[in-house]
Design a protein around this motif. Structure first.
Motif, PDB file in Angstrom:
ATOM      1  N   GLN A  63       0.796  -1.217   0.000  1.00 54.49           N
ATOM      2  CA  GLN A  63       0.000   0.000   0.000  1.00 54.49           C
ATOM      3  C   GLN A  63       0.834   1.274   0.000  1.00 54.49           C
ATOM      4  OE1 GLN A  63      -0.378  -2.576   2.061  1.00 54.49           O
ATOM      5  NE2 GLN A  63      -2.521  -3.127   2.278  1.00 54.49           N
ATOM      6  N   SER A  64       2.008   1.228   0.583  1.00 54.10           N
ATOM      7  CA  SER A  64       2.876   2.408   0.636  1.00 54.10           C
ATOM      8  C   SER A  64       3.316   2.869  -0.747  1.00 54.10           C
ATOM      9  CB  SER A  64       4.140   2.090   1.446  1.00 54.10           C
ATOM     10  OG  SER A  64       3.813   1.561   2.696  1.00 54.10           O
ATOM     11  N   GLY A 101       0.263   6.709  -1.733  1.00 56.42           N
ATOM     12  CA  GLY A 101       1.535   7.182  -2.269  1.00 56.42           C
ATOM     13  C   GLY A 101       2.438   7.801  -1.222  1.00 56.42           C
ATOM     14  N   ASP A 102       2.296   7.377   0.040  1.00 54.09           N
ATOM     15  CA  ASP A 102       3.118   7.922   1.117  1.00 54.09           C
ATOM     16  C   ASP A 102       4.517   7.327   1.147  1.00 54.09           C
ATOM     17  OD1 ASP A 102       1.073   9.586   1.935  1.00 54.09           O
ATOM     18  OD2 ASP A 102       0.342   8.209   3.490  1.00 54.09           O
ATOM     19  N   GLY A 103       4.760   6.284   0.382  1.00 53.98           N
ATOM     20  CA  GLY A 103       6.090   5.695   0.282  1.00 53.98           C
ATOM     21  C   GLY A 103       6.675   5.317   1.624  1.00 53.98           C
ATOM     22  N   PHE A 104       7.910   5.757   1.861  1.00 52.99           N
ATOM     23  CA  PHE A 104       8.628   5.383   3.070  1.00 52.99           C
ATOM     24  C   PHE A 104       8.013   5.984   4.334  1.00 52.99           C
ATOM     25  CE2 PHE A 104      11.844   5.005  -0.311  1.00 52.99           C
ATOM     26  CZ  PHE A 104      12.095   3.651  -0.184  1.00 52.99           C
ATOM     27  N   ALA A 105       7.206   7.019   4.198  1.00 47.21           N
ATOM     28  CA  ALA A 105       6.566   7.647   5.355  1.00 47.21           C
ATOM     29  C   ALA A 105       5.351   6.851   5.839  1.00 47.21           C
ATOM     30  CB  ALA A 105       6.142   9.075   5.010  1.00 47.21           C
ATOM     31  N   ASP A 106       4.873   5.937   5.040  1.00 46.61           N
ATOM     32  CA  ASP A 106       3.704   5.128   5.396  1.00 46.61           C
ATOM     33  C   ASP A 106       4.085   4.116   6.474  1.00 46.61           C
ATOM     34  OD1 ASP A 106       1.595   3.133   5.373  1.00 46.61           O
ATOM     35  OD2 ASP A 106       1.018   3.876   3.391  1.00 46.61           O
ATOM     36  N   LYS A 107       3.275   4.012   7.515  1.00 50.86           N
ATOM     37  CA  LYS A 107       3.581   3.072   8.605  1.00 50.86           C
ATOM     38  C   LYS A 107       3.506   1.618   8.148  1.00 50.86           C
ATOM     39  CE  LYS A 107      -1.127   3.089  10.373  1.00 50.86           C
ATOM     40  NZ  LYS A 107      -1.981   3.477  11.475  1.00 50.86           N
TER      41      LYS A 107
END
Length: 178
Positions: A42-43, A50-56
């Protein structure tokens, strides 16, 4: 990590035995040690935020921590192709190679395996170069030549050289911050 010690097979982030089925179909012996992991997509997915590396839900750091602590001989993994835009594969390759693993990756379309849709996936394999070297030294010490077919490979791509794939993303600033 101590909960995983002693297990020769670990399938993380996997559904109903998909990795076990795939490995058996590829001729991987049930008694051969292996770890697999398909970190949540999902990240990085175009269907996600589209939160990439910031996605938990970016769980590569947790998966890699377990790999570093438990040192499985071989690790297979998978992620959505869109992750390459975030340099996810660069991160995975760097982490594993810096920990003594040989690394190879390939982009594969699911339609090529009979799926009724077109979905590109990134697959990777990491082989512990330390353990492989120890095996090669043992075999060489016994005056037994090791056949080249025993080297880890992906598909029919010769030596499994996919060196350009991980650096596909242009303008990468190196390892993403965590």
């Amino acid at each position: 990590p101590r909960d995983f010690r002693g297990y020769s097979k670990c399938h993380l982030f996997a559904g109903f035995g998909v990795w076990s089925h795939a490995l058996r179909s590829a001729g991987w012996a049930d008694n051969r040690p292996v770890w697999t992991g398909s970190c949540p997509c999902q990240s990085f997915s175009v269907a996600g935020k589209g939160d990439g590396f910031a996605d938990k839900r970016h769980l590569w750091p947790a998966f890699f921590h377990l790999i570093e602590q438990c040192r499985p001989a071989t690790v297979f993994g998978e992620q959505v192709e869109a992750a390459i835009r975030y340099s996810w594969l660069d991160l995975v390759q760097t982490d594993l190679e810096n920990s003594g693993y040989a690394f190879a990756a390939a982009g594969i379309n699911s339609a090529g395996f009979g799926a009724p849709h077109i979905r590109q996936r990134l697959y990777f394999v990491a082989d512990s170069t330390v353990q492989r070297r120890q095996h090669e030294q043992t075999v060489a010490g016994s005056n037994i030549a090791m056949a080249s077919s025993t080297r880890p490979r992906i598909g029919a791509c010769g030596d499994g050289d996919f060196s350009g794939l991980a650096n596909h993303h242009q303008g990468s600033q190196g390892r993403p911050g965590m």
